[in-house]
Enzyme design. Structure first.
Site, PDB file in Angstrom:
ATOM      1  N   ARG A  18      31.959 -88.829  29.707  1.00  0.00           N
ATOM      2  CA  ARG A  18      31.584 -88.452  28.340  1.00  0.00           C
ATOM      3  C   ARG A  18      32.590 -89.096  27.390  1.00  0.00           C
ATOM      4  NH1 ARG A  18      32.829 -84.574  24.641  1.00  0.00           N
ATOM      5  NH2 ARG A  18      31.113 -83.710  23.407  1.00  0.00           N
ATOM      6  N   LYS A  22      41.173 -86.959  23.829  1.00  0.00           N
ATOM      7  CA  LYS A  22      41.681 -85.580  23.859  1.00  0.00           C
ATOM      8  C   LYS A  22      43.184 -85.507  23.655  1.00  0.00           C
ATOM      9  CE  LYS A  22      37.827 -83.232  25.782  1.00  0.00           C
ATOM     10  NZ  LYS A  22      37.192 -82.489  26.856  1.00  0.00           N
TER      11      LYS A  22
HETATM   12  C1  7PM Z   1      37.512 -80.440  19.228  1.00  0.00           C
HETATM   13  C2  7PM Z   1      38.025 -80.108  20.463  1.00  0.00           C
HETATM   14  C3  7PM Z   1      36.367 -81.167  19.093  1.00  0.00           C
HETATM   15  C4  7PM Z   1      37.378 -80.516  21.590  1.00  0.00           C
HETATM   16  C5  7PM Z   1      35.731 -81.602  20.226  1.00  0.00           C
HETATM   17  C6  7PM Z   1      36.239 -81.246  21.450  1.00  0.00           C
HETATM   18  C7  7PM Z   1      33.558 -81.660  26.545  1.00  0.00           C
HETATM   19  C8  7PM Z   1      32.285 -81.239  26.219  1.00  0.00           C
HETATM   20  C9  7PM Z   1      33.509 -81.307  24.434  1.00  0.00           C
HETATM   21  C10 7PM Z   1      33.869 -81.941  27.909  1.00  0.00           C
HETATM   22  C11 7PM Z   1      31.597 -81.353  28.382  1.00  0.00           C
HETATM   23  C12 7PM Z   1      35.656 -83.218  22.713  1.00  0.00           C
HETATM   24  C13 7PM Z   1      35.587 -81.714  22.700  1.00  0.00           C
HETATM   25  N1  7PM Z   1      34.313 -81.717  25.417  1.00  0.00           N
HETATM   26  N2  7PM Z   1      31.309 -81.096  27.110  1.00  0.00           N
HETATM   27  N3  7PM Z   1      32.279 -81.014  24.892  1.00  0.00           N
HETATM   28  N4  7PM Z   1      32.845 -81.759  28.777  1.00  0.00           N
HETATM   29  N5  7PM Z   1      30.648 -81.213  29.305  1.00  0.00           N
HETATM   30  O1  7PM Z   1      36.802 -83.720  22.820  1.00  0.00           O
HETATM   31  O2  7PM Z   1      34.981 -82.282  28.312  1.00  0.00           O
HETATM   32  O3  7PM Z   1      34.655 -83.895  22.593  1.00  0.00           O
HETATM   33  S1  7PM Z   1      33.951 -81.107  22.791  1.00  0.00           S
END
Ligand code: 7PM
Length: 277
Positions: free
Chosen positions: A256, A222
């Site tokens: 995750r 992130k």
């Molecule tokens: C762009 C920005 C693409 C952010 C993907 C993301 C989470 C999630 C995501 C989390 C849960 C990423 C995120 N992040 N589900 N889905 N918790 N429960 O970095 O932190 O994967 S998408």
């Protein structure tokens, strides 16, 4: 703090942290550059994550990237259903990353046993869809909406506000008939939060275990890790592993992650040290 997670027919022990491997089935996902849009490639990637030690696979067809285009129900189903159908027989718990009740229902019918909803089942019909299933649910905190959430996030007390929100969503889910053993809570790192907010949540993560549900942390690759290290998204593996280990130490029971093998090694070192106590 929960000792087990009930998802569908399965009962997963939370004695050690579980690794949830990320499988994006989107053409615009920021970390995978769309490489796993093709269902066959997504399935191959998923199986590689299982070989690396993933305990759960999180499969999503709609990017939550700030500014990303939302996807129709039909398109999201077209992306993810073949992946669930292919993996359903593999014996690994599958999670569907979606906001949409219809996608929840169809994914569960195709083998999903966890519903991962970044909107914490607040969309019309989502709570009902989850309650009518036997799947576990992940309730995540987000301030604002993906398109605009990073514009100007504001909190008086981020830890208290996120905790109170999750406590309310847990109570709502319980009232709808979802047992506590089926509920996962997640502070939603990066979802309407500045670096200082994310750091406060990671520092105080143990407070979330007090909600009685299993705690999930998603820190992998992130932008907060980019802010700390100055590294672009493809070079954040080491920072991601460090963050995952800190989250686990602070009570996260599901991590995750994209980088399953590396995170697994870090957890093995931690567990060896703890085991020698
Ligand atoms: C762009 C920005 C693409 C952010 C993907 C993301 C989470 C999630 C995501 C989390 C849960 C990423 C995120 N992040 N589900 N889905 N918790 N429960 O970095 O932190 O994967 S998408």
């Amino acid at each position: 703090m929960a000792t087990h997670l009930v998802c569908g027919k399965l009962r997963l022990s939370l004695e050690r942290p579980l690794l949830m491997g990320i499988v994006n089935v989107t053409p615009d996902s920021f970390s995978d550059g769309g490489r796993h849009f093709d269902p066959a490639q997504a399935v191959a990637h998923a199986r590689r994550l299982v070989e690396e030690g993933a305990d759960i696979l999180d499969i999503g067809g709609e990017s939550s990237r700030p500014g990303a285009q939302s996807v129709s129900i039909e398109e999201e189903l077209r992306r993810v259903l073949p992946v669930f159908e292919a993996l359903a027989g593999d014996g690994i718990p599958l999670s569907v990353d979606t906001l949409k009740p219809e996608v929840m229902r169809r994914a569960v019918a195709a083998g999903a046993s966890i519903i991962n909803d970044i909107a914490a089942l607040q969309a019309p019909g989502a709570l009902e869809a989850a309650a009518a299933s036997d799947a576990a649910v992940c309730l995540m905190h987000m301030q604002g909406e993906p398109g605009t959430m990073q514009a100007d996030p504001q909190y008086r007390d981020v830890v208290a506000e996120v905790r109170d929100f999750l406590a309310r969503r847990v109570a709502t889910a319980q009232a709808a008939g979802i047992a506590t053993e089926r509920i996962i809570v997640d502070p939603g790192f990066g979802f309407g939060k500045r670096l200082a907010h994310n750091l406060a949540l990671l520092r105080e993560l143990a407070q979330f275990a007090g909600l009685g549900a299993c705690v999930l942390a998603g820190l992998s690759r992130k932008s907060m890790l980019g802010e700390i290290t100055g590294r672009k998204v493809g070079l954040r593996e080491t920072a991601s592993v460090a963050a995952a280990l800190l989250a686990a130490r602070n009570g996260a029971r599901i991590l995750r992650v994209h980088d399953v093998a590396a995170t697994r090694d870090a957890l093995a070192v931690w567990s060896a040290v703890e085991g020698a106590e």
